[in-house]
Scaffold this active site. Structure first.
Site, PDB file in Angstrom:
ATOM      1  N   GLY A  15       0.805  -1.217   0.000  1.00  0.00           N
ATOM      2  CA  GLY A  15       0.000   0.000   0.000  1.00  0.00           C
ATOM      3  C   GLY A  15       0.837   1.267   0.000  1.00  0.00           C
ATOM      4  O   GLY A  15       0.626   2.174  -0.805  1.00  0.00           O
ATOM      5  N   PHE A 116     -14.483  -0.011  15.631  1.00  0.00           N
ATOM      6  CA  PHE A 116     -13.205  -0.710  15.699  1.00  0.00           C
ATOM      7  C   PHE A 116     -12.556  -0.406  17.032  1.00  0.00           C
ATOM      8  O   PHE A 116     -12.872   0.597  17.672  1.00  0.00           O
ATOM      9  CB  PHE A 116     -12.296  -0.271  14.540  1.00  0.00           C
ATOM     10  CG  PHE A 116     -11.814  -1.416  13.706  1.00  0.00           C
ATOM     11  CD1 PHE A 116     -12.611  -1.950  12.711  1.00  0.00           C
ATOM     12  CD2 PHE A 116     -10.570  -1.982  13.929  1.00  0.00           C
ATOM     13  CE1 PHE A 116     -12.177  -3.016  11.947  1.00  0.00           C
ATOM     14  CE2 PHE A 116     -10.126  -3.047  13.175  1.00  0.00           C
ATOM     15  CZ  PHE A 116     -10.925  -3.570  12.169  1.00  0.00           C
ATOM     16  N   LEU A 252      -5.005 -14.079  10.669  1.00  0.00           N
ATOM     17  CA  LEU A 252      -5.769 -12.969  11.231  1.00  0.00           C
ATOM     18  C   LEU A 252      -7.278 -13.159  11.071  1.00  0.00           C
ATOM     19  O   LEU A 252      -7.761 -13.504   9.996  1.00  0.00           O
ATOM     20  CB  LEU A 252      -5.340 -11.689  10.504  1.00  0.00           C
ATOM     21  CG  LEU A 252      -6.025 -10.393  10.921  1.00  0.00           C
ATOM     22  CD1 LEU A 252      -5.637 -10.036  12.341  1.00  0.00           C
ATOM     23  CD2 LEU A 252      -5.633  -9.275   9.962  1.00  0.00           C
ATOM     24  N   GLU A 255     -10.532  -7.589  13.745  1.00  0.00           N
ATOM     25  CA  GLU A 255     -11.190  -6.915  14.859  1.00  0.00           C
ATOM     26  C   GLU A 255     -12.596  -6.463  14.449  1.00  0.00           C
ATOM     27  O   GLU A 255     -13.468  -6.279  15.292  1.00  0.00           O
ATOM     28  CB  GLU A 255     -10.337  -5.693  15.195  1.00  0.00           C
ATOM     29  CG  GLU A 255     -10.626  -5.010  16.467  1.00  0.00           C
ATOM     30  CD  GLU A 255      -9.476  -4.042  16.764  1.00  0.00           C
ATOM     31  OE1 GLU A 255      -8.351  -4.508  16.983  1.00  0.00           O
ATOM     32  OE2 GLU A 255      -9.716  -2.835  16.741  1.00  0.00           O
ATOM     33  N   GLU A 383       4.673   0.288   7.287  1.00  0.00           N
ATOM     34  CA  GLU A 383       5.112  -0.477   8.459  1.00  0.00           C
ATOM     35  C   GLU A 383       6.620  -0.443   8.647  1.00  0.00           C
ATOM     36  O   GLU A 383       7.121  -0.540   9.765  1.00  0.00           O
ATOM     37  CB  GLU A 383       4.615  -1.923   8.380  1.00  0.00           C
ATOM     38  CG  GLU A 383       4.812  -2.671   9.699  1.00  0.00           C
ATOM     39  CD  GLU A 383       4.198  -4.064   9.718  1.00  0.00           C
ATOM     40  OE1 GLU A 383       3.402  -4.379   8.819  1.00  0.00           O
ATOM     41  OE2 GLU A 383       4.527  -4.829  10.638  1.00  0.00           O
ATOM     42  N   SER A 399      -3.342   1.431  10.314  1.00  0.00           N
ATOM     43  CA  SER A 399      -2.212   1.100   9.437  1.00  0.00           C
ATOM     44  C   SER A 399      -2.586   1.290   7.972  1.00  0.00           C
ATOM     45  O   SER A 399      -1.789   1.817   7.191  1.00  0.00           O
ATOM     46  CB  SER A 399      -1.709  -0.320   9.678  1.00  0.00           C
ATOM     47  OG  SER A 399      -2.701  -1.247   9.348  1.00  0.00           O
ATOM     48  N   LEU A 400      -3.811   0.885   7.593  1.00  0.00           N
ATOM     49  CA  LEU A 400      -4.241   1.151   6.212  1.00  0.00           C
ATOM     50  C   LEU A 400      -4.287   2.665   5.980  1.00  0.00           C
ATOM     51  O   LEU A 400      -4.052   3.146   4.875  1.00  0.00           O
ATOM     52  CB  LEU A 400      -5.602   0.506   5.935  1.00  0.00           C
ATOM     53  CG  LEU A 400      -5.587  -1.029   5.839  1.00  0.00           C
ATOM     54  CD1 LEU A 400      -6.988  -1.574   5.583  1.00  0.00           C
ATOM     55  CD2 LEU A 400      -4.631  -1.513   4.760  1.00  0.00           C
TER      56      LEU A 400
END
Lengths: 584, 256
Positions: A15, A116, A252, A255, A383, A399-400
């Site tokens: 990304g 979230f 994963l 969440e 990251e 993070s996105l």
């Protein structure tokens, strides 16, 4: 050896790398070097959403988002950077929508939003719907959309090129970036890319853990390349353990499952998060939830014959809702566990997920050579970098957001730098280090095997520097890593060829993991407090007097060739929020 | 103190599931390395493995413990990145999404590269023609006029219309299962058509006509013989053949 010249080189095509490439390709002659085909990048595994205070479904604003990010990061976040992240989030989401991203929609046709962990209304009053999403494959849609737009913009990719060295040249005492050295998987050929600016966007380091949500390829190559050339790594002791990985596999489960109403339960069926986080409950921040899960397990309330996991319960949610909002993760449960999530709870355990630390940068993405000095022409985003917007614990969906906001910023900044500056002359024999490394591994007749050493490293990291740490466990890890580093010198590979030699690359990746594991453990040993993802049972409280500061780890090489790690510290940028006790 | 779950893993260091007995399985792998020989060779590897593990785990076990030269692509290991499409027992699958127990491990399990793309080494194929066909269908949103200040509006129904084809991970399992593609590499192939479909049926897009013209080409959708191999092969469960049919229908009616 081939030499290429580009204005801007981007390392990595997840990304952050592709978001940067879309900007820099418009402004400068850009090459993207990526060890995977771009659409294989691990951004695609992100599921739940991307935070932005659009206020499409309920009242929200970027100031609340800023506060949640800082609190979520246990006040180790640089507050100026968090403010940029939260402010620019809104345009970052709208930009993606305009690029074609198929977000979930409200009945009015606007971008829908969901709850979230750690995202709240008015500084912690109650959960807020801030995460923009596309089912439970938001990362997949971001990766695809960015790749589509790279195709549209004609971005030039060098696929399956592994960047193995960062060329740093000192001119008048100033460290400058001259370019990178890459290894071409298909041919085994070594390529030097001279570039006015270089952006690292090569992702995380999670593969030094065994139970991890990370891809096999997340081996910290960018961090290691910079670190070996004397550049610091910031806050490497802070690693996030995501509460809901598939038991023993680590895959994963978003969440967003809890955002949609999923509940964590122990063997007695108790909703245990009510005890630990009375307001946010299952949607407390990830470090809090992961510690709570392990506390349940350690106190004998874990599930299964060995009591080594807890349940993610989705059975009370209507099947239609699971199909519409969580199709991928419910399929993971069916495929890998043979469990039907409509009717049965899913066994989960925390999984190593995300490196909060990394290559230190300022808010323009410029890499720092120390607490204040910028390395001209060198950038990092995503990251691999530490801005730091995540501090001691990243909030889900940030993070996105990070990759889009800081990918864009660094793409623009690097291209503008390229426009105004000339090439830095390459050092003599620019490929020397990589050539020696490759030849040594190819010709080694040692007796150690890569897979065996890697497994020992992973088991050591899982056992000693995961959710709970003490001086004793961390020292155990430091000693073990030192032993493994010594044995690594005696590693040999079976594939001696040039063509698609993944045996060789796995050996190089292991070297990177070992270097970074050592930095992580050493940084963790020195931080005698508990903060966010770094929890020390022997120092269970946050210590703002002594440790409200970022760790900066440098590799030092003595005249006799001995290597060591020097730790220094950098102040946290505090603007409007004074540290408070963190409660959810 | 160490994390409790992981202390217990010492008892079954390699098993995903402690209660599952290991079995012996034979993997019969099609080897090819032109650096060594122009000949293709089938090689058997006998391994002891938990049948609840993935074919990818078996390939790793072989590579890591027996033969480091075995070469294949992989990354995420849970069916999202699309790296490890291969032909397993004659069917295209992702190695990381195929559990050994589900493919009859009592007989030798055959593993070979996907068909229709040039094999470069062992299970690694040249993906460039595949991605070229993808690029040829204009796989990006095209709009006219000024962009709105906020997001473009799209109703949940309009969003749902193309949801299925947004799931594509470009693994090439569909395209390399297609007999038409095997016989003629010029055919765009199912994956490219799926990605065209994703935009043709997106209410925000304004280049549907152009994409349909591209797919109206002699190497376009009309080559599809509706054998449904692609739908069977898709690890994401996309109704690939249906998407191709919808594109054909749109070409006839020019309504989408």
């Amino acid at each position: 050896m081939q030499i290429h010249k580009y204005d801007t080189v981007i390392v990595g095509a997840g990304g952050a790398g592709m978001r940067a490439a879309i900007e820099s390709t418009k402004r400068s002659r850009t090459a993207v070097l990526t060890k995977l085909y771009p659409t294989r990048s691990h951004t695609g595994a992100a599921q739940g959403g991307m935070a932005a205070a659009l206020a499409n479904v309920e009242e929200d604003n970027w100031e609340w988002h800023t506060f949640d990010t800082i609190k979520g990061g246990d006040y180790l976040v640089d507050q100026d950077a968090a403010e940029i992240l939260a402010k620019e989030a809104i345009d970052a989401v709208l930009d993606l929508e305009k690029m074609g991203l198929p977000f979930g929609r409200t009945p009015e046709g606007k971008i829908d939003q969901r709850r979230f962990g750690g995202h709240s209304r008015n500084h912690g009053e109650a959960p807020v719907r801030r995460a923009c999403y596309s089912g439970d494959r938001t990362g997949h849609m971001i990766l695809q959309t960015l790749y589509q737009n790279c195709v549209k913009e004609g971005v030039e990719f060098f696929n399956e090129f592994y960047v193995l060295d960062q060329l740093v040249v000192e001119e008048n005492g100033v460290k400058k970036s001259a370019g990178v050295v890459a290894y071409e998987l298909a041919t085994g050929e070594i390529h030097v890319f001279q570039a006015k600016s270089v952006i690292y966007a090569s992702g995380g380091t999670g593969k030094f853990f065994k139970v991890t949500s990370n891809a096999h390829t997340l081996t910290g190559d960018g961090q290691a390349a910079c670190y070996r050339r004397g550049l610091p790594l910031e806050d490497m002791e802070f690693f996030q353990f995501h509460p809901t990985g598939i038991w023993r596999m680590g895959i994963l489960l978003t969440e967003g499952a809890r955002g949609e109403g999923g509940i964590l339960r122990n063997k007695d069926g108790e909703r245990f998060m009510e005890k630990y986080a009375p307001v946010m409950k299952d949607l407390a921040s990830r470090d809090v939830v992961s510690r709570s899960i392990y506390t349940e397990i350690r106190e004998g309330r874990g599930c299964g014959p060995e009591g080594d996991h807890v349940y993610l319960d989705l059975t009370h949610l209507p099947p239609e809702q699971l199909d519409a909002k969580l199709p991928d993760i419910t399929e993971f449960a069916r495929t890998y566990l043979g469990i039907e999530p409509y009717t049965d709870p899913i066994p989960i355990q925390p999984t190593a997920h995300y490196a909060m630390g990394g290559i230190p940068t300022n808010v323009e993405g410029e890499v720092l050579a120390d607490n204040t000095t910028v390395v001209p022409g060198l950038y990092a985003a995503g990251e691999v970098a530490c801005v730091s917007v995540h501090g001691a614990n990243r909030l889900g969906t940030n993070s996105l957001l990070d990759i889009n906001v800081f990918g864009r910023r660094s793409g623009i900044a690097a291209a503008e730098y390229s426009a105004k500056n000339d090439f830095v002359e390459l050092p003599e024999n620019p490929a020397q280090l990589v050539e020696e490394q490759v030849e040594r591994l190819r010709n080694s007749t040692g007796t150690e095997r890569v897979a065996a050493l890697r497994l020992e490293l992973q088991e050591c990291m899982d056992a000693n520097v995961m959710v709970f740490r003490t001086e004793q466990t961390i020292k155990t890890a430091v000693d073990k890593i030192a032993e493994l580093r010594a044995r690594y010198l005696d590693v040999s590979i079976q594939d001696k060829g040039k063509r698609f030699n993944t045996d060789l690359l796995e050996a190089i990746e292991l070297g990177n993991l070992l270097d970074l594991a050592e930095v992580m453990a050493t940084s963790a040993l020195a931080r005698k407090e508990s903060r966010g993802g770094h929890y020390r049972e022997d120092y269970p409280n946050r210590d703002d007097v002594n440790f409200m500061r970022h760790t900066m780890a440098y590799r030092e090489v003595a005249d006799d060739g001995t290597e060591s790690i020097r730790l220094d510290y950098k102040p946290v940028v505090t603007t409007r929020y004074q540290p408070m006790e963190r409660k959810y | 103190m160490a994390t409790p779950t992981l202390e217990k893993s010492d008892k079954a260091p390699e098993a995903g599931f402690a209660d599952t007995p290991y079995i012996t399985a034979t993997f019969r792998i099609r080897r090819f390395n032109p650096e060594v020989s122009d000949e293709v060779e089938w090689q058997d590897f006998e391994i002891s493995i938990d049948p609840k593990e993935r074919v990818l785990d078996a390939l790793h076990k072989i590579k890591w413990e027996m033969d480091g030269t075995l070469t294949f692509r992989r990354s995420c290991a849970h069916g999202i990145c699309g790296s490890d499409a291969m032909r397993i027992n004659g069917k295209n699958r992702l190695a990381c999404k195929t559990l050994i127990k589900d493919i009859n491990p009592e007989k030798p399990i055959t593993v070979e590269a996907i068909k229709g793309l040039t094999v470069l080494k062992d299970l690694v194929v040249d993906m460039d023609p595949f991605f070229q066909a993808y690029r040829d269908v204009m796989p990006f949103l095209v709009t006219k006029g000024n962009e709105p200040t906020r997001e473009r509006l799209q109703s949940p129904e309009d969003r749902e219309r193309f949801d299925d084809t947004t799931k594509c991970i470009l693994c090439a399992a569909c395209t390399s299962s297609c007999p038409v593609f095997w016989n003629d590499g010029q055919y765009f192939g199912p994956a490219a058509i799926v990605n065209a479909h994703r935009f043709i049926f997106d209410s925000r897009d304004e280049a549907g006509e152009q994409r349909l013209e591209i797919l109206n080409d002699r190497d376009g959708v009309w080559r599809c013989r509706t054998t449904f191999n692609c739908t069977d092969a898709c690890p994401r469960g996309i109704e690939v053949t249906k998407a191709i049919q919808e594109v054909k229908r749109a070409l006839i009616t020019r309504r989408f």
